[in-house]
Design an enzyme around this catalytic site. Structure first.
Site, mmCIF file in Angstrom:
data_model
loop_
_atom_site.group_PDB
_atom_site.id
_atom_site.type_symbol
_atom_site.label_atom_id
_atom_site.label_comp_id
_atom_site.label_asym_id
_atom_site.label_seq_id
_atom_site.Cartn_x
_atom_site.Cartn_y
_atom_site.Cartn_z
ATOM 1 C CB CYS A 196 98.837 89.356 -17.547
ATOM 2 S SG CYS A 196 98.212 89.094 -15.859
ATOM 3 C CG ASN A 197 100.719 88.102 -12.821
ATOM 4 O OD1 ASN A 197 101.356 89.176 -13.460
ATOM 5 N ND2 ASN A 197 99.807 88.410 -12.177
ATOM 6 C CD GLU A 232 94.576 86.086 -9.656
ATOM 7 O OE1 GLU A 232 93.486 86.035 -10.031
ATOM 8 O OE2 GLU A 232 95.467 85.341 -10.390
ATOM 9 C CD GLN A 263 90.372 88.034 -11.188
ATOM 10 O OE1 GLN A 263 91.131 87.790 -10.437
ATOM 11 N NE2 GLN A 263 89.208 88.717 -10.767
ATOM 12 C CB ALA A 286 84.819 94.455 -23.737
ATOM 13 N N GLY A 287 87.120 92.802 -21.474
ATOM 14 C CA GLY A 287 87.077 91.287 -20.878
ATOM 15 C C GLY A 287 86.917 91.459 -19.298
ATOM 16 C CD GLU A 288 87.344 87.144 -15.022
ATOM 17 O OE1 GLU A 288 87.366 86.728 -13.727
ATOM 18 O OE2 GLU A 288 87.989 86.236 -15.729
#
EC number: 1.2.1.70
Length: 429
Positions: free
Chosen positions: A57-58, A124, A126, A200-202
């Site tokens: 997303c980034n 972070e 992830q 419903a993901g992480e």
């Protein structure tokens, strides 16, 4: 060997552009194959040997390695044209937002990204998992060779070292926690609000964990696959609904958090307008953590809707940055040491062909002299005499090349060789 990282991220491009060049997770392998074909058909064939794509997303970044020389500007142009062609976008829209990092800067960037130093949320975790997934897909697509494979293996090792030996992830405010804090600015207490999670993901799992700790009035998971949604909802004593039911049920929720892998918006302006009307204009708090976005941007203009994107949450996740500056300094020191180690490995790889040639040449000399010795022994020659001849023959052949080079050299070249040969052969001089 030329190494390069080219891309755009949350510091160089707005979410409105990042969502246009994002690659769905199930398309990364295909995208890697397309990138290699794209670079391979260019006139210079720059950076076509190895390739991997990281898309979150980034950020959207392409890591490449090639034996072909190429300039940074040329690489940016090629990547911009590839992204524009793949995503059907104007080249001029992408080019100004791209960065290119060659050689050790590319390696340093990969190490920093995996360690969480280049994330919107400092430290972070992830991003490490996302990078590992990207590497697996690149490998499956045939995009990894000796250099990128080694770089990424070291990348993961560095990330583990940084997280194990520093407090880079301590005291950080995650996107999930920031979503809770923002919602508390709109509603006095979350315990009286109905919360809806789309996906419903992480990321949704993290958000649900934070909101569940605030004991909301109700908690619902909306997902394409009802069974997966029910599994997650059960953990938080919530319920699950199908995405198809969203238009009829949206009005029931005060807080909406969305993060799916959809390539198109899931919630449109008309859907929210009808929901707000049904709610009699009671405020609705919405957070869109998806890239591409799940919620149409026009919805943010509605008077009774408070819509936030991943970029809007950026100011909140910087909390505690000053307290973690010492950890950042420690992490950067670890990374710098590992970068230099990797670049030394690359330099060493450059002489591998020379070493292989030396071995092959020496082996050929050995076989010739050995065959000659066998023939002499077969004729009944004295063993000691044959061994003496064998050793002298090998010595003469090994020294012939260096001696010839030294004799043929002139001036500065002869001086340089005269100083170099004693080092290579470890003579006393």
């Amino acid at each position: 060997m030329q190494l390069l990282a080219v891309g755009l991220n949350h510091t160089t491009a707005p979410v409105s552009l990042r969502e246009k060049v994002a690659f769905p997770a199930d398309q990364l392998g295909q995208a890697v194959a397309s990138a290699r074909v794209w670079y391979g058909r260019s006139d210079s064939k720059t950076y076509s040997d190895e390739a991997a794509i990281l898309s979150t997303c980034n950020r959207t970044e392409l890591y490449a390695a090639s034996h072909q020389p190429g300039g940074v500007n040329e690489a940016i142009d090629l990547t911009a044209h590839f992204l524009a062609d793949y995503h059907k976008l104007p080249y001029s829209e992408l080019r100004p937002y791209l960065y290119a990092l060659p050689q050790d800067n590319a390696v340093r960037h990969a190490f920093r990204v995996a360690s969480g130093l280049d994330s919107m949320v400092l430290g972070e975790p992830q991003i490490l998992g996302q990078m590992k997934d990207a590497v697996r897909q690149a490998e499956a697509a045939g995009g990894l060779g000796t250099y990128l494979h080694q770089m990424f293996q070291r990348t993961f090792a560095v990330a583990k070292e940084v997280r194990s030996n520093t407090e880079i992830g301590a005291h950080s405010v995650s996107m999930a926690a920031a979503s809770v804090r923002l919602s508390q600015r709109i509603f006095d207490t979350i315990s009286e609000q109905n919360v809806l999670f789309i996906g419903a993901g992480e990321m949704i799992e993290l958000c649900a964990t934070h909101f569940a700790a605030q004991n909301p009035k109700s908690l619902t998971i909306a997902n394409r696959t009802l069974e997966r949604g029910e599994t997650l909802a059960h953990r938080f004593n919530g319920r699950a609904i199908r995405l198809a039911d969203l238009p009829d049920q949206l009005a029931s929720y005060d807080i909406v958090i969305s993060s799916t892998a959809s390539s198109l918006p899931i919630i449109g302006l008309g859907m929210v307008e009808r929901a707000i009307k049904a709610r009699r204009h009671k405020p609705m708090f919405m957070v869109d953590l998806a890239v591409p976005r799940d919620i149409e941007t026009e919805i943010g203009r509605l008077d009774d809707v408070f819509l936030y994107t991943v970029d809007d949450l950026g100011t909140f996740v910087q909390t505690g940055l000053e307290n973690r500056q010492a950890a950042v300094t420690q992490a950067e020191a670890i990374i710098e040491t590992r970068v230099q180690s990797f670049m030394h490995w690359i330099d060493a790889r450059a002489v591998v062909p020379v070493i292989q040639d030396l071995h092959e040449s020496s082996e050929m000399m050995r076989m010739i002299e050995l065959e000659r010795a066998r023939k002499l022994l077969a004729k009944g020659e004295d063993i000691d005499a044959v061994l003496e001849a064998l050793s002298k023959g090998l010595t003469a052949k090994f020294l012939h090349g260096p001696q010839q080079a030294l004799n043929n050299a002139q001036g500065d070249e002869r001086t340089r060789l005269a100083a170099l040969l004693p080092q290579l052969f470890r003579t006393k001089r």
